[in-house]
Design a protein around this motif. Structure first.
Motif, PDB file in Angstrom:
ATOM      1  N   TRP A 154       6.535 -43.116 -53.621  1.00 41.88           N
ATOM      2  CA  TRP A 154       5.392 -43.806 -53.080  1.00 41.88           C
ATOM      3  C   TRP A 154       4.820 -42.984 -52.158  1.00 41.88           C
ATOM      4  O   TRP A 154       5.047 -41.751 -51.893  1.00 41.88           O
ATOM      5  N   LEU A 155       3.559 -43.359 -51.869  1.00 41.63           N
ATOM      6  CA  LEU A 155       2.395 -42.305 -51.002  1.00 41.63           C
ATOM      7  C   LEU A 155       2.661 -42.885 -49.379  1.00 41.63           C
ATOM      8  O   LEU A 155       2.498 -43.960 -49.196  1.00 41.63           O
ATOM      9  N   ILE A 156       2.859 -41.832 -48.680  1.00 39.57           N
ATOM     10  CA  ILE A 156       2.685 -42.361 -47.322  1.00 39.57           C
ATOM     11  C   ILE A 156       1.477 -42.770 -46.623  1.00 39.57           C
ATOM     12  O   ILE A 156       1.520 -43.963 -45.913  1.00 39.57           O
ATOM     13  N   ASP A 157       0.606 -42.184 -47.245  1.00 35.98           N
ATOM     14  CA  ASP A 157      -0.998 -42.652 -46.849  1.00 35.98           C
ATOM     15  C   ASP A 157      -1.830 -41.884 -47.846  1.00 35.98           C
ATOM     16  O   ASP A 157      -1.485 -41.258 -48.833  1.00 35.98           O
ATOM     17  N   LEU A 158      -3.263 -41.978 -47.778  1.00 34.14           N
ATOM     18  CA  LEU A 158      -4.066 -41.191 -48.685  1.00 34.14           C
ATOM     19  C   LEU A 158      -4.852 -40.138 -47.877  1.00 34.14           C
ATOM     20  O   LEU A 158      -5.852 -39.551 -48.331  1.00 34.14           O
ATOM     21  N   ASP A 159      -4.355 -39.466 -46.670  1.00 34.79           N
ATOM     22  CA  ASP A 159      -5.143 -38.552 -45.875  1.00 34.79           C
ATOM     23  C   ASP A 159      -4.634 -37.226 -46.632  1.00 34.79           C
ATOM     24  O   ASP A 159      -5.422 -36.396 -46.109  1.00 34.79           O
ATOM     25  N   GLY A 160      -3.472 -37.006 -47.251  1.00 30.87           N
ATOM     26  CA  GLY A 160      -3.327 -35.824 -47.687  1.00 30.87           C
ATOM     27  C   GLY A 160      -4.048 -35.217 -48.772  1.00 30.87           C
ATOM     28  O   GLY A 160      -4.522 -34.190 -48.804  1.00 30.87           O
ATOM     29  N   GLN A 161      -4.693 -36.018 -49.440  1.00 37.86           N
ATOM     30  CA  GLN A 161      -5.677 -35.875 -50.462  1.00 37.86           C
ATOM     31  C   GLN A 161      -6.638 -36.881 -50.827  1.00 37.86           C
ATOM     32  O   GLN A 161      -6.487 -38.192 -50.883  1.00 37.86           O
TER      33      GLN A 161
ATOM     34  N   THR B  20     -10.484 -38.660 -57.707  1.00 34.62           N
ATOM     35  CA  THR B  20     -10.168 -38.065 -59.078  1.00 34.62           C
ATOM     36  C   THR B  20      -8.683 -38.735 -59.233  1.00 34.62           C
ATOM     37  O   THR B  20      -7.943 -38.504 -58.585  1.00 34.62           O
ATOM     38  N   PRO B  21      -8.546 -39.254 -60.246  1.00 30.51           N
ATOM     39  CA  PRO B  21      -7.117 -39.872 -60.587  1.00 30.51           C
ATOM     40  C   PRO B  21      -6.043 -38.837 -60.684  1.00 30.51           C
ATOM     41  O   PRO B  21      -6.209 -37.889 -61.052  1.00 30.51           O
ATOM     42  N   ARG B  22      -4.829 -39.286 -60.221  1.00 34.51           N
ATOM     43  CA  ARG B  22      -3.676 -38.354 -60.224  1.00 34.51           C
ATOM     44  C   ARG B  22      -2.504 -38.994 -60.151  1.00 34.51           C
ATOM     45  O   ARG B  22      -2.349 -40.102 -59.812  1.00 34.51           O
TER      46      ARG B  22
ATOM     47  N   GLY C 294      -1.683 -32.573 -53.470  1.00 36.72           N
ATOM     48  CA  GLY C 294      -1.882 -32.748 -52.193  1.00 36.72           C
ATOM     49  C   GLY C 294      -1.700 -34.083 -51.524  1.00 36.72           C
ATOM     50  O   GLY C 294      -1.426 -34.050 -50.272  1.00 36.72           O
ATOM     51  N   ASP C 295      -1.344 -35.076 -52.160  1.00 38.68           N
ATOM     52  CA  ASP C 295      -0.937 -36.460 -51.788  1.00 38.68           C
ATOM     53  C   ASP C 295       0.305 -36.379 -51.104  1.00 38.68           C
ATOM     54  O   ASP C 295       1.349 -35.586 -51.429  1.00 38.68           O
ATOM     55  N   ARG C 296       0.629 -37.136 -49.888  1.00 40.33           N
ATOM     56  CA  ARG C 296       1.865 -36.926 -49.340  1.00 40.33           C
ATOM     57  C   ARG C 296       2.770 -37.906 -49.853  1.00 40.33           C
ATOM     58  O   ARG C 296       2.967 -39.292 -49.579  1.00 40.33           O
ATOM     59  N   VAL C 297       3.384 -37.396 -50.985  1.00 43.67           N
ATOM     60  CA  VAL C 297       4.253 -38.455 -51.796  1.00 43.67           C
ATOM     61  C   VAL C 297       5.587 -38.176 -51.218  1.00 43.67           C
ATOM     62  O   VAL C 297       6.100 -37.345 -50.840  1.00 43.67           O
ATOM     63  N   VAL C 298       6.617 -39.385 -51.469  1.00 47.92           N
ATOM     64  CA  VAL C 298       7.875 -39.411 -51.141  1.00 47.92           C
ATOM     65  C   VAL C 298       8.735 -39.875 -52.334  1.00 47.92           C
ATOM     66  O   VAL C 298       8.537 -40.794 -52.868  1.00 47.92           O
ATOM     67  N   GLN C 299       9.623 -39.017 -52.637  1.00 44.66           N
ATOM     68  CA  GLN C 299      10.634 -39.127 -53.726  1.00 44.66           C
ATOM     69  C   GLN C 299      11.842 -39.472 -53.254  1.00 44.66           C
ATOM     70  O   GLN C 299      12.408 -38.311 -52.629  1.00 44.66           O
TER      71      GLN C 299
ATOM     72  N   THR D 142      -2.803 -42.641 -58.177  1.00 47.12           N
ATOM     73  CA  THR D 142      -3.859 -43.082 -57.080  1.00 47.12           C
ATOM     74  C   THR D 142      -5.176 -42.365 -57.465  1.00 47.12           C
ATOM     75  O   THR D 142      -5.039 -41.417 -58.267  1.00 47.12           O
ATOM     76  N   ALA D 143      -6.126 -42.937 -57.153  1.00 50.71           N
ATOM     77  CA  ALA D 143      -7.352 -42.377 -57.124  1.00 50.71           C
ATOM     78  C   ALA D 143      -8.247 -42.556 -55.834  1.00 50.71           C
ATOM     79  O   ALA D 143      -9.472 -42.424 -55.777  1.00 50.71           O
ATOM     80  N   GLY D 144      -7.214 -42.366 -54.836  1.00 47.99           N
ATOM     81  CA  GLY D 144      -8.007 -42.204 -53.554  1.00 47.99           C
ATOM     82  C   GLY D 144      -8.051 -43.567 -52.634  1.00 47.99           C
ATOM     83  O   GLY D 144      -8.563 -43.402 -51.659  1.00 47.99           O
ATOM     84  N   THR D 145      -7.794 -44.696 -53.319  1.00 50.20           N
ATOM     85  CA  THR D 145      -8.078 -46.083 -52.647  1.00 50.20           C
ATOM     86  C   THR D 145      -6.848 -46.787 -52.691  1.00 50.20           C
ATOM     87  O   THR D 145      -5.921 -46.770 -53.704  1.00 50.20           O
ATOM     88  N   PRO D 146      -6.608 -47.798 -51.713  1.00 53.02           N
ATOM     89  CA  PRO D 146      -5.605 -48.554 -51.708  1.00 53.02           C
ATOM     90  C   PRO D 146      -5.537 -49.344 -53.011  1.00 53.02           C
ATOM     91  O   PRO D 146      -4.185 -49.579 -53.539  1.00 53.02           O
ATOM     92  N   ALA D 147      -6.619 -50.001 -53.682  1.00 49.80           N
ATOM     93  CA  ALA D 147      -6.711 -50.710 -54.637  1.00 49.80           C
ATOM     94  C   ALA D 147      -6.146 -49.930 -55.897  1.00 49.80           C
ATOM     95  O   ALA D 147      -5.599 -50.477 -56.777  1.00 49.80           O
ATOM     96  N   SER D 148      -6.473 -48.565 -55.890  1.00 51.25           N
ATOM     97  CA  SER D 148      -5.914 -47.862 -57.113  1.00 51.25           C
ATOM     98  C   SER D 148      -4.750 -47.284 -56.899  1.00 51.25           C
ATOM     99  O   SER D 148      -4.223 -46.635 -57.884  1.00 51.25           O
ATOM    100  N   THR D 149      -3.802 -47.382 -55.896  1.00 47.17           N
ATOM    101  CA  THR D 149      -2.786 -46.948 -55.619  1.00 47.17           C
ATOM    102  C   THR D 149      -1.479 -47.515 -56.254  1.00 47.17           C
ATOM    103  O   THR D 149      -1.463 -48.830 -55.897  1.00 47.17           O
ATOM    104  N   GLU D 150      -0.474 -46.891 -57.206  1.00 51.44           N
ATOM    105  CA  GLU D 150       0.488 -47.729 -57.563  1.00 51.44           C
ATOM    106  C   GLU D 150       1.514 -47.043 -57.254  1.00 51.44           C
ATOM    107  O   GLU D 150       1.823 -45.887 -57.737  1.00 51.44           O
ATOM    108  N   HIS D 151       2.593 -47.623 -56.479  1.00 50.80           N
ATOM    109  CA  HIS D 151       4.014 -47.110 -56.219  1.00 50.80           C
ATOM    110  C   HIS D 151       5.080 -47.660 -57.247  1.00 50.80           C
ATOM    111  O   HIS D 151       4.769 -48.658 -58.154  1.00 50.80           O
ATOM    112  N   THR D 152       6.142 -47.276 -57.151  1.00 53.73           N
ATOM    113  CA  THR D 152       7.247 -47.491 -58.325  1.00 53.73           C
ATOM    114  C   THR D 152       8.707 -47.515 -57.329  1.00 53.73           C
ATOM    115  O   THR D 152       8.808 -46.611 -56.770  1.00 53.73           O
ATOM    116  N   GLU D 153       9.516 -48.477 -57.801  1.00 54.35           N
ATOM    117  CA  GLU D 153      10.741 -48.685 -57.249  1.00 54.35           C
ATOM    118  C   GLU D 153      11.569 -49.340 -58.397  1.00 54.35           C
ATOM    119  O   GLU D 153      11.212 -50.475 -59.014  1.00 54.35           O
TER     120      GLU D 153
END
Length: 484
Positions: free
Chosen positions: A428-435, A439-441, A317-322, A277-288
């Motif tokens: 995946w990320l729960i939301d974008l509030d944690g970070q 900046t891309p990460r 800092g992102d609220r990631v779920v593995q 992600t780069a902190g926006t929904p459009a830049s966020t990519e989840h994987t399954e």
């Protein structure tokens, strides 16, 4: 975590049936110990050295550091060793959390669990038990583990009083043999003196069986020996790499198949799931990655998964779920034939948790709107960064979760599945509030293998033996599970 809905943060805190939502066994649960006579010494083949880096009568956290040394003439498998540090709880209801700051063997290969003594004394009513995964390897004669820089603290971060702790040594600021901690090997006491009447037994004292029981009607085994996400064998072997939109996670995020890659690690091919992600929904990519067929129900499920606490690149800092889980579809709100069984690691917290936590959750059903949940869960609040052997067994009486060969949680028969499920891995990320940085990460979760044995409940040792047999035979894939 289901890929069919986007659940709000309170999913863990709402319980429709409170009596069913109490975990029967937790990784941090109390364990009663039977007393055995005698005190072990170095004649048992190992010694334990101790020092403390927090020598005050009280401290923000206790910091017992250890070295285990092999004094025998043959190799010592560390997975057979358990070390116990005994202390007095700061209050009857005090809850403690374990962490490994650094270890020569790697913190990912060291476990820490808490228990309650059967016979409390003036200086001990709890213990911290240190164990080792198989990844810690063996000690050659005359060698030691090197530093294990460990610590534990109250969950409230209130000061820890150490002056009345049995195993604490204020003057022990350099390593030295310390008999106020105990060590067992394969369940037998081989070092140290426990508080009176509390010698550890750690049953069973004989190794569990490694031969699978008779019966069963099919096996799925996959070593993930693929080349890219477009490898035609992935689909031919029954897997789907997700590309469709929707939950869980950040609304508006995409699920990008190209973020599934394959590489070699320690001679085995591993699958990597990247989330970025780069902190926006459009830049966020989840994987399954998931099985196309929902044909898995009772039996044993196992996977070797590498969790990570920090991003591969960019700010943390992102609220990631593995995850590693099984699931079927919710046909209607509160439908009683829904089923889901999860391992979910949150390295940066989320769902109301401030820091890293591992959940196992068994689902009966839920209502997405308004949110209601019927589930049972077990959790452990510590780092699980690194490789872990995850096993869940489902029979006609209960659901049992194991982490690195140790029972993590047992869930009730009320949560048994009524219909077959798929097998899934996602990140995946729960939301974008944690970070909130732009900046891309990127975060990574890796998977070494997956195994399902239909209608058989295997011990972790039996799982290990079955996997070793597949790899010894050079079998990369097998699926004999009949279509449901």
């Amino acid at each position: 975590m289901t890929s069919h809905d986007n659940r709000p943060a309170q999913r863990r805190r709402t319980r429709l049936r409170a009596v069913l939502a109490t975990a029967a066994v937790t990784a941090l649960g109390a364990a009663a110990l039977a007393a055995l006579p005698g005190t072990a010494t170095a004649a048992g083949g190992l010694t334990v050295q101790y020092r403390t880096s927090a020598s005050g009568a009280s401290a923000d956290q206790s910091e017992p550091w250890f070295k285990v040394r092999n004094t025998a003439t043959t190799a010592l498998p560390l997975s057979e060793v358990k070390v116990r540090y005994y202390f007095k709880a700061d209050s009857p209801g005090a809850v403690y959390r374990f962490a490994c700051s650094w270890a020569a063997k790697g913190c990912a290969h060291i476990t820490g669990t808490f228990g309650t003594l059967a016979h409390p004394t003036d200086t001990a009513d709890r213990y911290l038990e240190i164990g080792f995964t198989s990844g810690a390897g063996s000690l050659a004669p005359g060698t030691d583990t090197g530093d294990m820089q460990l610590r534990f603290h109250q969950s409230t971060w209130q000061p820890v009083r150490q002056s009345d702790d049995y195993s604490f040594g204020a003057s022990q600021t350099a390593y030295g043999d310390w008999t106020k901690v105990t060590a067992t090997r394969a369940g037998s006491l081989v070092w140290g003196t426990a508080p009176a009447g509390n010698n550890p037994t750690d049953p069973p004292t004989t190794p569990p069986p490694t031969t699978p029981p008779p019966g069963g009607s099919g096996t799925l085994w996959d070593d993930f020996s693929y080349t890219t996400h477009t490898d035609p064998k992935i689909s031919a072997n029954g897997w789907s790499v997700r590309a469709n939109s929707g939950g869980p996670g950040v609304p508006g995020a995409t699920w990008d198949p190209s973020n599934v890659t394959f590489s070699t690690s320690n001679g085995n091919t591993v699958m990597t799931l990247e989330t970025s992600t780069a902190g926006t929904p459009a830049s966020t990519e989840h994987t399954e990655v998931l099985t196309k067929a929902a044909k898995f129900k009772n039996g044993t499920y196992a996977a070797r998964v590498k969790f990570s606490d920090a991003p591969r690149s960019g700010p943390d800092g992102d609220r990631v779920v593995q995850t590693f889980f099984t699931i079927n579809d919710l046909k209607a709100p509160m439908a009683d034939d829904y089923a889901e069984y999860d391992f979910e690691y949150l390295p940066n917290g989320g769902w109301g948790e401030p820091a890293n936590i591992l959940y196992t959750t068994s689902w009966e059903t839920y209502n997405p709107d308004p949110w209601q949940a019927v589930n049972q869960h077990t959790e452990s609040r510590q780092s699980y960064a690194g490789w872990h052997d995850l096993v869940v067994t489902i029979d006609g009486t209960s659901i049992k979760y194991y982490v690195d060969g140790r029972l993590f949680g047992t869930h009730d028969a009320a949560y048994l599945p009524e219909r077959p499920m798929s097998i899934n891995f996602n990140q995946w990320l729960i939301d974008l509030d944690g970070q909130t940085s732009t900046t891309p990460r990127a975060y990574e979760q890796q998977v070494d293998y997956v195994l399902h044995v239909k209608d058989q409940v295997l011990t972790p040792a039996q799982v290990d033996a079955k996997i070793a047999a597949y790899r010894s035979a050079g079998t990369a894939f097998e699926d004999t599970v009949p279509t449901a």
